[in-house]
Design an enzyme around this catalytic site. Structure first.
Site, short mmCIF file in Angstrom:
data_model
loop_
_atom_site.label_atom_id
_atom_site.label_comp_id
_atom_site.label_asym_id
_atom_site.label_seq_id
_atom_site.Cartn_x
_atom_site.Cartn_y
_atom_site.Cartn_z
N TYR A 105 0.86 -1.19 0.00
CA TYR A 105 0.00 0.00 0.00
C TYR A 105 0.89 1.24 0.00
O TYR A 105 1.76 1.37 0.85
CB TYR A 105 -0.90 0.01 1.23
CG TYR A 105 -1.93 1.13 1.21
CD1 TYR A 105 -3.22 0.89 0.76
CD2 TYR A 105 -1.60 2.43 1.60
CE1 TYR A 105 -4.16 1.92 0.70
CE2 TYR A 105 -2.53 3.45 1.54
CZ TYR A 105 -3.81 3.19 1.10
OH TYR A 105 -4.73 4.21 1.04
N GLN B 188 -10.87 -0.16 1.61
CA GLN B 188 -11.32 -1.02 0.51
C GLN B 188 -10.13 -1.65 -0.23
O GLN B 188 -10.22 -2.79 -0.69
CB GLN B 188 -12.20 -0.25 -0.47
CG GLN B 188 -11.55 0.91 -1.21
CD GLN B 188 -11.66 2.23 -0.46
OE1 GLN B 188 -11.81 2.25 0.75
NE2 GLN B 188 -11.58 3.33 -1.19
N ASN C 247 -3.46 6.02 6.27
CA ASN C 247 -4.18 6.78 7.29
C ASN C 247 -4.83 5.86 8.31
O ASN C 247 -4.62 4.64 8.29
CB ASN C 247 -5.21 7.71 6.63
CG ASN C 247 -6.27 6.93 5.86
OD1 ASN C 247 -6.49 5.74 6.06
ND2 ASN C 247 -6.97 7.63 4.97
N SER D 117 5.96 9.55 13.32
CA SER D 117 7.41 9.51 13.20
C SER D 117 8.09 10.14 14.41
O SER D 117 7.52 10.99 15.09
CB SER D 117 7.83 10.23 11.93
OG SER D 117 9.20 10.01 11.68
N GLU E 104 12.50 5.48 16.97
CA GLU E 104 12.48 5.01 15.58
C GLU E 104 13.79 5.38 14.89
O GLU E 104 14.45 4.53 14.30
CB GLU E 104 11.29 5.67 14.86
CG GLU E 104 11.20 5.34 13.39
CD GLU E 104 10.14 6.18 12.68
OE1 GLU E 104 9.76 5.81 11.55
OE2 GLU E 104 9.70 7.21 13.24
N ASP F 175 15.92 7.95 4.81
CA ASP F 175 14.56 7.96 4.27
C ASP F 175 14.54 7.60 2.80
O ASP F 175 13.61 6.95 2.33
CB ASP F 175 13.95 9.36 4.43
CG ASP F 175 13.25 9.54 5.76
OD1 ASP F 175 13.07 8.55 6.48
OD2 ASP F 175 12.88 10.69 6.08
N GLU G 158 2.29 -35.63 29.45
CA GLU G 158 1.30 -34.62 29.08
C GLU G 158 -0.09 -35.21 28.87
O GLU G 158 -1.01 -34.52 28.42
CB GLU G 158 1.76 -33.88 27.83
CG GLU G 158 3.05 -33.10 28.05
CD GLU G 158 3.39 -32.17 26.90
OE1 GLU G 158 2.81 -32.33 25.81
OE2 GLU G 158 4.23 -31.27 27.11
#
Length: 427
Positions: free
Chosen positions: A123, A185, A208, A231, A321, A355, A409
């Protein structure tokens, strides 16, 4: 930025309340997922029109659109993307693991078989923004692991088009399945499939709150990378650091989001004061001043420790991070750092090089989870299968012990499975 003097044993953290969404948002996400599961493309089309403001009969990106993306992309930027790809590939190839096997003297053979996932979905945020770096950082480790099928989804703009940079980055990596869809979706389509999209085994990539909630919902039916929080950066510095540079690095994270966290940990009170002044001065000229200012006000901090040992202790408590170490001898401090997603050494290794360009992955653990998790990497797209092969000699020598353990067991059928192969029953 607030300045606080700290001592050994002080308790504090970067942990913020992670937005788990409202009950209404969670219900909406569950409804969208169920709708996509039931109605496939029809549901995806309806939600794309509702949320993205565009009606698309066919969501799959065409070869013509890929060609158009190249024509719109500056040649210099294309060369930058290609160099970044080479850097990222080189780094991730070193993470590859191989299957291994070994033999015991009794004839037992044991091992571990490494197998790539069959498929992965990536994504990439879209709409008004463009993130080619997200394409590179999520796709390259999957390709390196040997994943044969990679599907990329990203929301279209109001004109129904995708970012030329995103399309070019995907094309450079050989990605053929690219779809114009976003939100919950898109996650549902990846997890459960539609008439045109076959489901995948793992979903990665940022998004999001609706994307994050959808990833939570589908986890278990498919794997996911992580639920990333805002972040964050911690800069560990001494009096050799340049205040202007430190302030710029802190603001580079603050401009991401109002919830982003930017922290300086130092043993120099003078540096703390200078950085505080620099941050205030540089804020005034930032295009995203409102966002950065809110971030600095709520989640920006400067901690002054009595010694560098205590400063390192504070960094480990924060488990950031991103960690920049800007001291006279940054390499000397690496051994003491236990918790950090990515560590940047020296004044010429600012966080933005990681980055986009250096090579290590920028998908990193946030909100203190660097205490127990790692950056996205090649092994995230591989499975490990245990291999067990006993010789008759080894089996007969250990059968009694295994059967005894099974009965300990209360699992009689397990014991009988062993004893059925005993010497008396071997014929």
């Amino acid at each position: 930025m607030k300045i606080t003097t700290i001592s050994s044993g002080d308790r504090f953290s970067l942990k913020r309340s992670i937005d788990a969404g409202t009950e209404e948002q969670r219900k909406t996400v569950r409804s969208i997922i169920e709708d996509v599961r039931r109605h496939g493309n029809q549901a995806v089309k309806a939600y794309t029109e509702k949320f993205d403001g565009i009606s698309l009969d066919d969501t799959r990106v065409t070869e013509e659109e890929i060609k158009q993306a190249y024509s719109l992309l500056d040649d210099r930027l294309l060369q930058v993307i290609r160099q970044a790809i080479r850097n990222i590939q080189e780094y991730h190839e070193r993470q590859l693991q191989s299957s291994w096997f070994y033999h015991r003297k009794d004839g037992t053979m044991l091992g571990q078989k490494i197998t790539a996932l069959d498929s992965a979905g990536v994504y990439v945020p879209g709409g008004t923004a463009a993130y080619p770096s997200s394409v590179l950082m999520n796709v390259i480790p999957a390709l390196t692991a040997g994943v044969e099928r990679i599907v990329l989804v990203t929301p279209p703009g109001k004109d129904g088009q995708l970012s030329p940079g995103v399309l070019a980055a995907a094309s450079e990596l050989g990605i053929k399945e690219i779809y114009k869809m976003g939100g919950a979706q898109a996650i549902a389509a990846l997890a459960y499939g539609t008439e045109t999209i076959e489901s995948v085994d793992k979903i990665t990539g940022p998004g999001n709150i609706y994307v994050a909630l959808a990833k939570r919902e589908v986890f278990g039916d498919v794997d996911i990378d992580m639920i990333a929080g805002p972040s964050e950066i911690v800069v560990l510095a001494d009096d050799t650091a340049v205040p202007k540079e430190i302030a710029a690095d802190l603001l580079s994270q603050a401009e991401h989001d109002k919830l982003s966290s930017s922290v300086l940990v130092t043993d120099s009170a003078a540096l703390a004061q200078a950085v505080q002044s620099e941050v205030n001065e540089q804020l005034d000229t930032l295009p995203r001043k409102a966002i950065a200012e809110a971030s600095i006000r709520e989640y920006g901090h400067i901690y002054v420790a009595e010694s560098m040992d205590e400063a390192v202790e504070a960094v480990n408590a924060l488990a950031p991070e991103h960690l920049e170490i800007i001291t006279k001898s940054p390499e000397a401090l690496i051994g003491g750092i236990k918790h950090a997603g990515a560590i940047f050494l020296g004044r010429y290794s600012p966080e933005p090089v990681g980055d986009y360009f250096a090579g290590p992955n920028h998908v990193l653990p946030t909100n203190g989870t660097a205490r127990f998790s790692s950056p996205l990497n090649v092994t995230d797209f591989q499975k490990k299968s245990s291999i067990i092969s006993y010789s008759q000699k080894a089996f007969e020598e250990q059968a009694e012990s295994v059967a005894a353990f099974a009965r300990l067991e209360g699992l009689e059928a397990h014991a009988r499975s062993i004893e059925a192969r005993g010497r008396r029953n071997s014929k």
